[in-house]
Scaffold this motif. Structure first.
Motif, PDB file in Angstrom:
ATOM      1  N   ALA A  90     -45.958  10.024 -43.027  1.00 44.03           N
ATOM      2  CA  ALA A  90     -45.394  11.012 -43.956  1.00 44.03           C
ATOM      3  C   ALA A  90     -45.992  12.374 -43.660  1.00 44.03           C
ATOM      4  CB  ALA A  90     -45.674  10.613 -45.404  1.00 44.03           C
ATOM      5  N   VAL A 127     -47.244  16.255 -44.142  1.00 44.68           N
ATOM      6  CA  VAL A 127     -47.922  17.067 -45.156  1.00 44.68           C
ATOM      7  C   VAL A 127     -47.798  18.524 -44.750  1.00 44.68           C
ATOM      8  CG1 VAL A 127     -50.092  17.514 -46.361  1.00 44.68           C
ATOM      9  CG2 VAL A 127     -49.556  15.188 -45.575  1.00 44.68           C
ATOM     10  N   ASP A 179     -46.797  21.952 -49.594  1.00 48.17           N
ATOM     11  CA  ASP A 179     -47.105  20.868 -50.532  1.00 48.17           C
ATOM     12  C   ASP A 179     -48.298  21.214 -51.408  1.00 48.17           C
ATOM     13  OD1 ASP A 179     -45.108  19.511 -49.196  1.00 48.17           O
ATOM     14  OD2 ASP A 179     -46.436  18.037 -48.255  1.00 48.17           O
ATOM     15  N   GLY A 229     -44.076  14.828 -51.090  1.00 50.09           N
ATOM     16  CA  GLY A 229     -43.734  14.472 -49.726  1.00 50.09           C
ATOM     17  C   GLY A 229     -42.263  14.604 -49.413  1.00 50.09           C
ATOM     18  N   ARG A 230     -41.946  15.265 -48.279  1.00 44.83           N
ATOM     19  CA  ARG A 230     -40.559  15.570 -47.929  1.00 44.83           C
ATOM     20  C   ARG A 230     -40.089  14.959 -46.629  1.00 44.83           C
ATOM     21  NH1 ARG A 230     -40.196  21.342 -47.178  1.00 44.83           N
ATOM     22  NH2 ARG A 230     -42.427  21.339 -46.786  1.00 44.83           N
ATOM     23  N   VAL A 284     -40.527  11.629 -43.794  1.00 42.37           N
ATOM     24  CA  VAL A 284     -41.090  10.307 -43.513  1.00 42.37           C
ATOM     25  C   VAL A 284     -40.490   9.732 -42.239  1.00 42.37           C
ATOM     26  CG1 VAL A 284     -41.508   9.774 -45.951  1.00 42.37           C
ATOM     27  CG2 VAL A 284     -39.357   9.060 -44.885  1.00 42.37           C
ATOM     28  N   GLY A 306     -42.316  11.167 -50.337  1.00 39.05           N
ATOM     29  CA  GLY A 306     -42.715  10.659 -49.031  1.00 39.05           C
ATOM     30  C   GLY A 306     -44.120  10.111 -48.958  1.00 39.05           C
ATOM     31  N   TYR A 307     -45.013  10.515 -49.873  1.00 37.12           N
ATOM     32  CA  TYR A 307     -46.389  10.023 -49.833  1.00 37.12           C
ATOM     33  C   TYR A 307     -46.420   8.626 -50.454  1.00 37.12           C
ATOM     34  CZ  TYR A 307     -48.067  14.954 -49.348  1.00 37.12           C
ATOM     35  OH  TYR A 307     -48.325  16.251 -48.962  1.00 37.12           O
ATOM     36  N   ALA A 351     -54.942  11.323 -49.183  1.00 40.19           N
ATOM     37  CA  ALA A 351     -54.068  12.497 -49.272  1.00 40.19           C
ATOM     38  C   ALA A 351     -54.811  13.706 -49.821  1.00 40.19           C
ATOM     39  CB  ALA A 351     -52.853  12.187 -50.140  1.00 40.19           C
TER      40      ALA A 351
END
Length: 336
Positions: free
Chosen positions: A37, A39, A43, A65-66, A68, A108-109, A316
């Motif tokens: 994912a 970063v 973010d 998260g955008r 993946v 996405g995270y 994260a």
């Protein structure tokens, strides 16, 4: 599944690793077992709830998260069965955050992510998941920026943050075009990376004398373009290296925090190239997808090779902190 959730806007420590319900793919969607994912510095601003030149902060709690990459493991109604088991990468859009049990995009995270099938790209065989995430994120942006200038043997490109995700790709592209490449980075470790990546000159911008070193190397030859994702004093000094007709392409302000403008912008020289300007320059019915495909193609052909710094998904908060303190090199990626 496990995911990173944000319950309160604030520092990186507010990101928590939790067990949540699996997201469900709706009609026209598929679910990805996430292997990587992306970063972004953006973010970190969204995590703090900052507004301005950004999308509106998400409703809380949220899973950030955008972007993946991973393997398709479940299909929604109407999605062709051939997608099952495919290695794919996708930009999930700015609809950040997936409510528990929801089928909406974003988030996405996490170990699992849902997205519309028309957002997905199959990953070329010679790219791993982290590289694919880097190319549809930083790769897409780098190629979008490069649309605003033509590089060739007569070009002198100055690239601040040349050890970063976008900077790494800009150095490679400019080198491949035959340009003279001046890469700026903070500290000897990063300048060594920039030099190994192909820059003609790698300079430590924490040294106050760095502009003089660049001028001495160029022997009076002016820079023709500055690719600037940094802003601040480094940008001001870099712009001063430009000759007549030189261009200052602006795509970020990491030295000053994310903001809508800065005193280092120069009328007739500086051009902000992200957002609508980039989409207009790309053209077509889906400019973002066009740039994503170009980026994946360049990487698959070996012309561009993204640099990646990997963190475990559970770390994260550490990844965000490293980004904010400029302690990272390349594209930052979380791996469940």
């Amino acid at each position: 599944m496990h995911a990173i959730r944000l319950h309160t806007f604030g520092p990186a420590e507010n990101l928590t690793h939790e067990q949540v319900e699996d997201p469900l793919p709706g009609p026209g969607q598929l679910r990805i077992a996430v292997a990587a994912a992306g970063v972004h510095l953006l973010d970190t601003a969204l995590r703090e709830g900052i507004q301005g030149p950004l999308p509106e902060p998400p409703s809380l709690p949220t899973i950030p998260g955008r972007e993946v990459a991973g393997t398709v493991e479940s299909l929604g109604e109407g999605v062709a069965g051939l997608w099952l088991g495919k290695r794919v990468v996708a930009h999930l859009g700015f609809a950040l955050g997936v409510p528990r049990g929801s089928s909406s995009s974003g988030g996405g995270y996490a170990e699992l992510a849902v997205t519309d099938v028309d957002r997905v790209h199959e990953i070329p065989e010679n790219l791993d998941f982290a590289q694919a995430v880097a190319m549809i994120g930083t790769g897409r942006t780098a190629l979008g920026i490069l649309q605003f200038t033509e590089l060739g043997p007569d070009s002198v490109a100055v690239i601040p943050a040349a050890a970063g995700g976008i900077g790494t790709l800009l150095v490679q592209y400019a080198r491949n075009a035959g340009a003279t490449v001046i890469g700026l980075a903070g500290g000897p470790h990063k300048t060594a990376q920039v030099r190994a990546n192909g820059a003609d000159l790698a300079v430590d911008y924490t040294d106050p004398a760095w502009p003089d070193k660049v001028r001495a190397y160029l022997g009076g030859r002016p820079a023709t373009v500055v690719f600037d994702g940094v802003g601040g004093d480094v940008a001001r000094e870099a712009v001063a290296l430009l000759g007549p007709g030189g261009r200052h392409l602006v795509f970020g302000w990491s030295a000053e925090g994310i903001r809508d403008g800065s005193a280092y912008l120069v009328d007739g020289v500086s051009e902000q190239v992200l957002g609508p300007a980039m989409m207009r320059r790309t053209g077509g019915p889906d400019p973002m997808r066009t740039l994503e495909l170009r980026a994946l193609t360049e990487a698959a052909a070996g012309r561009l090779a993204p640099a990646v710094q990997r963190f475990p998904l559970a770390d994260a908060a550490a990844a965000h902190h490293a980004l904010e303190t400029r302690a990272t090199s390349g594209k930052v990626v979380l791996e469940p």
